[in-house]
Design an enzyme around this catalytic site. Structure first.
Site, PDB file in Angstrom:
ATOM      1  N   ARG A 199       0.884  -1.176   0.000  1.00  0.00           N
ATOM      2  CA  ARG A 199       0.000   0.000   0.000  1.00  0.00           C
ATOM      3  C   ARG A 199       0.917   1.219   0.000  1.00  0.00           C
ATOM      4  NH1 ARG A 199      -5.344   1.474   1.603  1.00  0.00           N
ATOM      5  NH2 ARG A 199      -5.423   3.568   2.457  1.00  0.00           N
ATOM      6  N   HIS A 243      -6.921   0.969  -6.864  1.00  0.00           N
ATOM      7  CA  HIS A 243      -7.241   0.263  -5.610  1.00  0.00           C
ATOM      8  C   HIS A 243      -8.045  -0.998  -5.959  1.00  0.00           C
ATOM      9  CE1 HIS A 243      -7.692  -0.566  -1.514  1.00  0.00           C
ATOM     10  NE2 HIS A 243      -8.224   0.556  -1.064  1.00  0.00           N
ATOM     11  N   GLN A 296     -10.178  -2.872  -3.217  1.00  0.00           N
ATOM     12  CA  GLN A 296     -11.452  -2.224  -2.913  1.00  0.00           C
ATOM     13  C   GLN A 296     -12.487  -2.577  -3.966  1.00  0.00           C
ATOM     14  OE1 GLN A 296     -12.299  -0.265  -0.109  1.00  0.00           O
ATOM     15  NE2 GLN A 296     -14.324  -0.694  -0.976  1.00  0.00           N
ATOM     16  N   ASP A 330     -16.678   8.883  -2.278  1.00  0.00           N
ATOM     17  CA  ASP A 330     -15.406   8.713  -1.582  1.00  0.00           C
ATOM     18  C   ASP A 330     -14.883  10.106  -1.240  1.00  0.00           C
ATOM     19  OD1 ASP A 330     -13.180   7.499  -0.476  1.00  0.00           O
ATOM     20  OD2 ASP A 330     -12.148   7.211  -2.384  1.00  0.00           O
ATOM     21  N   CYS A 371     -16.057   3.770   0.430  1.00  0.00           N
ATOM     22  CA  CYS A 371     -14.964   2.838   0.740  1.00  0.00           C
ATOM     23  C   CYS A 371     -14.346   3.096   2.109  1.00  0.00           C
ATOM     24  CB  CYS A 371     -13.910   2.872  -0.357  1.00  0.00           C
ATOM     25  SG  CYS A 371     -12.840   4.316  -0.341  1.00  0.00           S
ATOM     26  N   ARG A 401     -14.215  -6.281   2.338  1.00  0.00           N
ATOM     27  CA  ARG A 401     -12.794  -6.144   2.015  1.00  0.00           C
ATOM     28  C   ARG A 401     -12.055  -7.411   2.431  1.00  0.00           C
ATOM     29  NH1 ARG A 401      -9.816  -1.433   1.690  1.00  0.00           N
ATOM     30  NH2 ARG A 401      -8.048  -2.856   1.611  1.00  0.00           N
TER      31      ARG A 401
END
Length: 299
Positions: free
Chosen positions: A104, A131, A134, A220, A256, A284
């Site tokens: 990440r 991502h 996600q 988001d 998210c 997730r």
């Protein structure tokens, strides 16, 4: 095989990962009355973090424990990716210790470099460009609750989460409309990739038009980590794009997380019965579990 971008998977592979995630989810938790088993017994996930994250760390670490494996956290004080040691050396060395690498980080090319030189699967846990984990969770959530014949309206920034989501949506035939302020839409290159995969998203600068025919609304944060110096500029640019209960109507809300309450979404909308963000957050872990087990089964 690696997952750097969601379209590293074929359509068939994507379906298989979602199926595996659903199977593992159905066999886990106290309500199921059974264990998910330990398909990753004795295996290790190395987790490289330049960007902190509650959900990413807890979901991967807990998931590995559920699957019989072990996760090692490597934060900024433990590893200096590309600084002091070339990425290719880090990838080669960590591959000798771990069965998977999750990264990440800020720079997308860092994950690409890890994937090029590692001899174990590399999973993108988030970059500034993408991502995919996600998106796996999002697609699992949509499939569970609405099916892929539904229509999702994205309202807000055309950021990394949005860009991965529209690619994944194109792969499964999910209709998406993206509403962003002028200058904050998804990259044209991502739009073209979505068009090659299936139907690309509709694009608009009108949030109300975007949600008019939508079954689900997704938003988001407007100011992502590392963009703090753009905060005031973005708050002005995104005026009118806040998801309120009025804009949401009776539609389910996805996010998210973490949410900046009072910016991209109101507290009232996020706390309403329409919010399915906690189911989305749980997925997730299940989606990542499905991915890791699927990757292990292919090796």
């Amino acid at each position: 095989m690696d997952l750097v971008d969601i379209d590293d998977l074929s359509v068939t592979d994507l379906g298989a990962v979602l199926d595996r995630a659903a199977e593992l989810k159905a066999g886990s938790g106290p309500e199921a009355g059974t264990s998910a088993g330990q398909p990753l017994d004795g295996q290790t996930l190395a987790m490289i973090f330049e960007k902190p994250s509650t959900r990413t760390r807890v979901s991967f670490e807990t998931g590995m424990t559920q699957l019989g494996g072990h996760a090692i956290f490597l934060g900024p004080d433990d590893i200096h990716l590309g600084h002091g040691e070339p990425i290719r050396d880090t990838a080669r060395a960590v591959s000798r210790y771990a069965d998977f690498i999750m990264a990440r980080v800020f720079d997308h090319t860092d994950v690409e470099g890890l994937a090029e030189y590692a001899t174990v699967p590399v999973v993108n846990g988030l970059t500034d460009d993408a991502h995919p984990c996600q998106t796996l969770a999002d697609l699992l959530t949509v499939r569970e609750k609405f099916g892929f014949d539904s229509h999702v309206a994205w309202v807000g920034d055309g950021n990394n989460v949005c860009q991965s989501f529209v690619l994944g949506a194109a792969m499964v035939g999910l209709d998406v409309t993206v509403a962003t302020p002028e200058g904050y839409g998804i990259d044209d290159a991502v739009y073209e990739r979505a068009a090659e995969l299936g139907d690309p998203p509709e694009r608009t600068t009108d949030p109300e038009a975007a949600v008019a025919d939508a079954d689900v609304v997704y938003t988001d944060v407007w100011v992502s980590m590392g963009q703090e110096d753009e905060r005031e500029e973005k708050l002005r640019a995104f005026e009118g794009f806040q998801v309120t209960t009025e804009l949401l109507g009776d539609r389910p809300l996805m996010h998210c997380l973490p949410a900046h309450r009072g910016e991209e979404v109101t507290d009232e909308a996020l706390e309403s019965d329409n919010a399915i963000v906690w189911d989305q957050a749980e997925n997730r872990m299940h989606a990542q579990n499905g991915l890791l087990v699927w990757l292990a089964e292919r090796s």
